[in-house]
Design a protein around this motif. Structure first.
Motif, mmCIF file in Angstrom:
data_model
loop_
_atom_site.group_PDB
_atom_site.id
_atom_site.type_symbol
_atom_site.label_atom_id
_atom_site.label_comp_id
_atom_site.label_asym_id
_atom_site.label_seq_id
_atom_site.Cartn_x
_atom_site.Cartn_y
_atom_site.Cartn_z
ATOM 1 N N TYR A 203 0.840 -1.197 0.000
ATOM 2 C CA TYR A 203 0.000 0.000 0.000
ATOM 3 C C TYR A 203 0.872 1.242 0.000
ATOM 4 N N LEU A 204 0.414 2.237 -0.715
ATOM 5 C CA LEU A 204 1.102 3.514 -0.767
ATOM 6 C C LEU A 204 0.129 4.603 -0.378
ATOM 7 N N LEU A 205 0.585 5.564 0.365
ATOM 8 C CA LEU A 205 -0.254 6.715 0.699
ATOM 9 C C LEU A 205 0.594 7.962 0.589
ATOM 10 N N ARG A 206 0.106 8.891 -0.225
ATOM 11 C CA ARG A 206 0.808 10.180 -0.352
ATOM 12 C C ARG A 206 -0.185 11.280 -0.004
ATOM 13 N N PRO A 207 -0.234 11.668 1.245
ATOM 14 C CA PRO A 207 -1.275 12.608 1.664
ATOM 15 C C PRO A 207 -1.185 13.955 0.953
ATOM 16 N N LEU A 208 0.005 14.308 0.465
ATOM 17 C CA LEU A 208 0.130 15.599 -0.212
ATOM 18 C C LEU A 208 -0.614 15.590 -1.535
ATOM 19 N N VAL A 209 -0.747 14.401 -2.096
ATOM 20 C CA VAL A 209 -1.331 14.300 -3.419
ATOM 21 C C VAL A 209 -2.778 13.827 -3.352
ATOM 22 N N SER A 210 -2.998 12.828 -2.548
ATOM 23 C CA SER A 210 -4.331 12.253 -2.504
ATOM 24 C C SER A 210 -4.583 11.644 -1.132
ATOM 25 N N ARG A 211 -5.831 11.624 -0.760
ATOM 26 C CA ARG A 211 -6.137 11.027 0.533
ATOM 27 C C ARG A 211 -6.427 9.535 0.413
ATOM 28 N N LEU A 434 4.092 13.820 -12.027
ATOM 29 C CA LEU A 434 3.875 12.407 -11.688
ATOM 30 C C LEU A 434 3.002 12.262 -10.446
ATOM 31 N N ALA A 435 3.285 13.123 -9.468
ATOM 32 C CA ALA A 435 2.541 13.029 -8.214
ATOM 33 C C ALA A 435 1.050 13.271 -8.454
ATOM 34 N N ASP A 436 0.731 14.246 -9.322
ATOM 35 C CA ASP A 436 -0.689 14.531 -9.621
ATOM 36 C C ASP A 436 -1.359 13.308 -10.244
ATOM 37 N N VAL A 437 -0.658 12.744 -11.232
ATOM 38 C CA VAL A 437 -1.261 11.621 -11.963
ATOM 39 C C VAL A 437 -1.448 10.424 -11.027
ATOM 40 N N LEU A 438 -0.409 10.155 -10.233
ATOM 41 C CA LEU A 438 -0.518 9.011 -9.335
ATOM 42 C C LEU A 438 -1.596 9.251 -8.276
ATOM 43 N N GLY A 439 -1.722 10.481 -7.852
ATOM 44 C CA GLY A 439 -2.765 10.812 -6.881
ATOM 45 C C GLY A 439 -4.143 10.608 -7.460
ATOM 46 N N ALA A 440 -4.304 11.080 -8.704
ATOM 47 C CA ALA A 440 -5.599 10.899 -9.360
ATOM 48 C C ALA A 440 -5.894 9.417 -9.564
ATOM 49 N N LEU A 441 -4.848 8.681 -9.929
ATOM 50 C CA LEU A 441 -5.006 7.237 -10.124
ATOM 51 C C LEU A 441 -5.408 6.565 -8.809
ATOM 52 N N ALA A 442 -4.752 7.024 -7.726
ATOM 53 C CA ALA A 442 -5.091 6.451 -6.418
ATOM 54 C C ALA A 442 -6.547 6.722 -6.077
ATOM 55 N N ASP A 443 -7.010 7.923 -6.426
ATOM 56 C CA ASP A 443 -8.420 8.250 -6.143
ATOM 57 C C ASP A 443 -9.359 7.354 -6.948
#
Lengths: 581, 178
Positions: A203-211, A434-443
């Motif tokens: 599991y990965l969590l990047r709170p700056l990008v996505s919750r 990259l962070a934006d895209v990965l965050g959106a993907l995580a969402d």
């Protein structure tokens, strides 16, 4: 006659003269008693050597430690000698010869042009021993359950000086494959969390990008060396380099020794080892390696404790074209822990499920919002969010398809993972990183997108598109859409259109029992219509539960808000290509 | 001798010979701190002599002799002051807990093979022989004849065998008689 014990032993040790040796040998061939005594002696010698081999004293680090101590005593002796008075050095022939030789060498250097620089290693024995010892230390320790705390300092020296300090805490249990790492900023806020409950559960969590929490099956570590992630382009953002490295390395405690070994084995590396006093008063060994790294001058420094050879600090100093930056990792804590402490550190993944809330009901939008001047930052954010969403929608990620995300020099490229789905297989974004895209993907992934399946009723496939529509509604509440720049509105409209078409085509051949109640008109906002479509389609796994007519009627409301100037300007309803600006 | 050469020589001798010397000193003093210090002092003395221009043909024997002298000197001083060297409690444990249990399985049954039952001279002879010294060399180091080296070795082996076969009383009695 029998031989005495000392004589037999001397025979076994090969200490007798040849004539006596022959006599003893002949006697042994004849005499049982002497032969068995000789054998007993041999057995005893074997036991003795084995038992002495098994002594743990002096230990593995004894030699290095004592060698250092001896060096210190020798230096002290020399110092005392100097204090006692100068030695008559000129009287010694060897000194004069040495001076003459030095003169010749200096002359030769002056005459012969300097050879090209080549890889050199100072103090190779010390360096190799320190590295091997440190590697041993790390390998042994990391086989157990350990906790490691590193202070991470990123300092950009030139052109603009700025420094950030953060902390990485790692719990790892190699036996069960469990791993946790928490990267926190100085104020205690979480920057990134990675954890693994076991094989295939990462599991990965990047709170700056996505919750949302991203789940992935086990990754294949690309490289354990942070050096491989350092290119001149990434010098400006060492924190994201660190983040990428943490994610793609094999998930284990951070070790410094292999990094140093890797550097030293590189071509043209200049290494040096020295003894230093640490800041906390401890005695340390410092290994410093300089080399060229993708055209930049790079220096790696690793400090080890002199007694235990425990790695203490690693820093990478980079200089390239007027830019200077340093990444430093300082080992604060390294200790073995009980496996249940790793359990306690492991977070339980919580897939975020956001119930749909009508943004209009939740926060009534002031009518004059459209006219309010918008700050540049929010526009940028909206633009980046839209582009990130768009490339993922274009590749089919919203429909549950696997996608490949790669960071290319021109921007982040998203490709369809299986090559068959996705309307725009190689979509590339220039403004989102990259962070934006990965965050959106995580969402998208976190919201449990239903997979498309040809065997389930077509309405269910429509449901997938409706769910993607609903996600868009959540991602773009009115506060964002009202301030979207024209290009972003265009992208959003394309996404909506593609999913509306998806719902329509899925329902094309599907004709369940007509609904008795008349279609209710939504409030006129596409977000409301989306909610209704999704609600309608939520029960469609059983045929006849929904009216396709009603859904079609609802779909008509969807693109209205965007059927504006932008579409006319584009001249067609196709997805516009995102070009690099 | 020049500084760099002397340093290199001392370091080389220390690297191959130091572990043996410290083991030997530990057997004699039963104190790791004291044995480390004694070995360090011996090598410092070697360095001092090399620097002052003395010719040392066999640095190994030289340092061994220096370590022996140091041990005797300390024992004398301590004996005069009525103190005892602090015993190293873990010494026997090292012999009892081997690192390779499978290799030592057979010896483990037969008891510890500590050298503590041996006299000082026997210990010296055994330790030097374990370093693959010839009888002649051992005799030269310890200042006695080759024949007595063989006798001492055989006696030491006999004692250890008796200890290993469980006849502790004999060994202990012998120790007390001594």
């Amino acid at each position: 006659m029998h031989y005495s014990d000392p004589e037999l032993l001397a025979y076994l040790d090969g200490e007798l003269s040849w004539w006596r040796r022959i006599r003893v040998r002949r006697h042994l061939q004849l005499c049982w008693k002497c032969r068995s005594r000789a054998h007993a002696q041999e057995q005893q010698i074997l036991r003795l050597t084995r038992s002495l081999e098994a002594w743990e004293y002096p230990g593995a680090f004894w030699r290095l430690d004592q060698q250092l101590e001896l060096g210190r005593r020798l230096r002290r002796f020399e110092k005392l000698n100097e204090l006692q008075g100068p030695q008559p050095i000129l009287r010694r022939r060897s000194t004069i010869l040495a001076a003459a030789f030095t003169g010749v060498v200096v002359l030769a250097f002056l005459i012969i042009p300097a050879p090209p620089p080549r890889s050199s290693q100072a103090n190779p024995v010390l360096t190799a021993e320190a590295l091997a010892g440190a590697r041993n230390f790390e390998r042994k320790l990391y086989q157990q359950a350990v906790e490691q705390t590193l202070a991470v300092q990123v300092e950009h020296v030139k052109p603009v000086r700025k420094a950030t300090v953060s902390q990485v805490q790692i719990w790892s249990d190699a036996a069960s494959g469990r791993f946790v790492s928490r990267w926190t900023a100085q104020d205690g806020s979480l920057k990134e969390a990675l954890w693994r409950h076991g094989a295939g559960q990462e599991y990965l969590l990047r709170p700056l990008v996505s919750r949302s929490v991203t789940q992935r099956t086990e990754h294949h570590p690309s490289s354990d060396h942070i050096t491989d992630f350092l290119t001149p382009e990434t010098f400006d953002d060492l924190e994201s380099v660190f983040m990428r490295w943490m994610e793609s390395r094999s998930w284990a405690p951070v070790s410094f020794a292999p990094e140093a070994a890797e550097w030293m084995s590189g071509e043209g590396a200049i290494s040096r080892a020295e003894f230093i006093g640490g800041q906390d008063g401890s005695r340390q060994i410092r290994i410093r390696v300089e080399r060229l790294l993708n055209g930049a001058r790079a220096t790696l420094t690793v400090d080890f404790d002199r007694t235990t050879l425990q790695p203490r600090r690693m820093s990478i100093w980079l200089e390239s074209g007027g830019r200077v930056a340093e990444l430093q990792m300082i080992a604060k804590v390294i200790r073995s822990v009980r496996p249940y402490e790793v359990d306690a550190a492991l977070p339980t993944p919580e897939i975020r499920k956001v119930p749909y809330a009508n943004p209009i009901e939740a926060a009534p939008e002031p009518a004059e919002a459209a006219g309010v001047p918008v700050s540049i930052a929010s526009v940028n954010l909206a633009e980046r969010t839209t582009e990130a969403q768009f490339v993922l929608h274009a590749a089919g990620a919203c429909l549950g398809e696997p996608v490949l995300v790669e960071d290319t020099p021109g921007g982040v490229r998203v490709r369809s993972g299986n090559g068959r789905s996705g309307r725009w297989p190689g979509a590339i974004t220039s403004s989102a990183d990259l962070a934006d895209v990965l965050g959106a993907l995580a969402d998208i992934r976190g919201a449990e997108v239903l997979p498309q399946n040809p065997r389930i009723p077509p309405a269910a496939n429509a449901l997938v598109h409706a769910r993607a529509l609903e996600l868009l509604a959540q991602r773009f509440p009115r506060t964002i859409t009202s301030v979207l720049p024209e290009r972003s509105r265009h992208l959003l409209e394309s996404m909506l259109q593609s999913h509306i078409e998806g719902v329509r085509s899925a329902l094309g051949n599907y004709d369940p029992a007509p609904e008795s109640s008349p279609a209710e008109a939504p409030s006129g906002d596409w977000r409301d219509a989306t909610a209704l479509v999704y609600e309608e389609l939520s029960n469609t796994v059983e045929p006849g539960a929904v009216s396709s007519e009603r859904v079609r009627a609802l779909l008509q409301f969807l693109p209205e808000e965007f059927a504006s100037e932008s579409r006319k300007a584009a001249g067609h309803a196709e997805i516009p290509q995102v070009r690099k600006r | 001798m020049e500084r760099a050469r002397a340093e290199r020589l001392v370091e080389e001798v220390f690297a191959c010979w130091g572990p043996f010397l410290v083991r030997y000193a530990l057997q004699m003093t039963r104190s790791p701190e004291a044995s480390d210090d004694i070995v360090q002092e011996a090598f410092l003395a070697l360095y001092r002599d090399l620097r002052s221009g003395k010719t040392i043909r066999d640095p190994r024997s030289w340092t061994f002799g220096a370590v022996r002298n140091q041990i005797r000197k300390r024992a004398r001083i301590l004996g005069r002051h009525g103190e005892d060297l602090t015993p190293f409690e873990d010494l026997d444990r090292f012999a009892a807990e081997p690192r390779w249990p499978d290799v030592l399985a057979e010896t483990a049954d037969e008891g510890d093979l500590t050298l503590s039952v041996l006299t000082e001279r026997e210990k010296e002879v055994v330790l030097l022989r374990l370093q693959s010294f010839k009888y002649r060399e051992i005799a030269k180091q310890l200042g006695n004849s080759e024949k007595s080296v063989a006798t001492l070795l055989a006696r030491a082996l006999k004692k250890l065998r008796r200890l290993g076969s469980g006849d502790h009383t004999g060994a202990i009695a012998e120790k007390h008689v001594r």
